[in-house]
Design an enzyme around this catalytic site. Sequence first.
Site, short mmCIF file in Angstrom:
data_model
loop_
_atom_site.label_atom_id
_atom_site.label_comp_id
_atom_site.label_asym_id
_atom_site.label_seq_id
_atom_site.Cartn_x
_atom_site.Cartn_y
_atom_site.Cartn_z
N ASP A 46 -1.07 6.07 -7.35
CA ASP A 46 -1.28 5.77 -5.04
C ASP A 46 -0.69 4.88 -5.98
O ASP A 46 -0.48 3.72 -6.05
CB ASP A 46 -2.58 6.15 -5.29
CG ASP A 46 -4.06 5.06 -5.28
OD1 ASP A 46 -3.86 4.63 -6.52
OD2 ASP A 46 -4.54 4.51 -4.94
N ARG A 48 -2.68 2.39 -2.93
CA ARG A 48 -3.64 1.73 -2.54
C ARG A 48 -4.01 0.70 -3.05
O ARG A 48 -4.68 0.75 -3.92
CB ARG A 48 -5.12 2.46 -1.51
CG ARG A 48 -5.53 1.66 -0.77
CD ARG A 48 -6.42 2.59 -0.32
NE ARG A 48 -5.91 2.92 1.33
CZ ARG A 48 -6.75 3.97 1.76
NH1 ARG A 48 -8.24 4.22 1.31
NH2 ARG A 48 -5.70 4.32 3.03
N GLY A 76 -8.17 -0.93 -12.14
CA GLY A 76 -9.33 -1.99 -12.36
C GLY A 76 -8.28 -3.46 -11.08
O GLY A 76 -8.20 -2.58 -10.44
N SER A 158 -11.55 5.60 -9.02
CA SER A 158 -12.52 6.16 -8.81
C SER A 158 -11.49 7.48 -8.07
O SER A 158 -13.20 8.17 -7.59
CB SER A 158 -12.60 5.01 -7.32
OG SER A 158 -10.83 4.70 -6.82
#
Length: 261
Positions: A46, A48, A76, A158
């Site tokens: 992604d 972001r 990270g 995440s």
Amino acid sequence: MAGLSFDNYQRNNFLAENSHTQPKATSTGTTIVGVKFNNGVVIAADTRSTQGPIVADKNCAKLHRISPKIWCAGAGTAADTEAVTQLIGSNIELHSLYTSREPRVVSALQMLKQHLFKYQGHIGAYLIVAGVDPTGSHLFSIHAHGSTDVGYYLSLGSGSLAAMAVLESHWKQDLTKEEAIKLASDAIQAGIWNDLGSGSNVDVCVMEIGKDAEYLRNYLTPNVREEKQKSYKFPRGTTAVLKESIVNICDIQEEQVDITA
């Protein structure tokens, strides 16, 4: 003497009793995946970038070039992933010049894991390394402490739980290039829609045997900002004034001074 050591547990309790709070782990705040197919490997991420609860960058590049046929996706701490991949990319180029042969993916893997293990996790870089070399196509993952894994499909960050759910339910043997790109893109989108730390666009990098890597920047843009259908500017006086109060917070005094004398 063989057995379990509770020294660290006792140390942590001692520090907690003396008002020393334990350090909080930094969220990786990313979704990255890798998928192998018949004649190569695909990685995707992604775009972001977050700083706590704030979106710092909507179109951050998380796919890093190590060599023309070896790329990695980083999760990270953004500065750490950028710095460590640039360092290993330089070392791989020097190694390739010294040996006069095409760099191997396992060479990049070994350099990365040794570098990260040396710093015991203080370099917050979680990487998926992929590439092709004369021995075939390869896909590895590396954690910040230096541990590594190998597989046909991998996910970190995440949003990795949502991405892994897609990978495990849709992966199959002998994927084609197009199927692998779609699977990786779908996995990243699962992270984008189900993880607040992931968002914006989907970047893809395809590495095929016998070819240089193909970097597809903003391959998908599922979060295009649409134009408003009408103007939401309201004229002055639209909202009624129910009460008005004027408070004098200072007194103004005027004094004239004659300077002709």
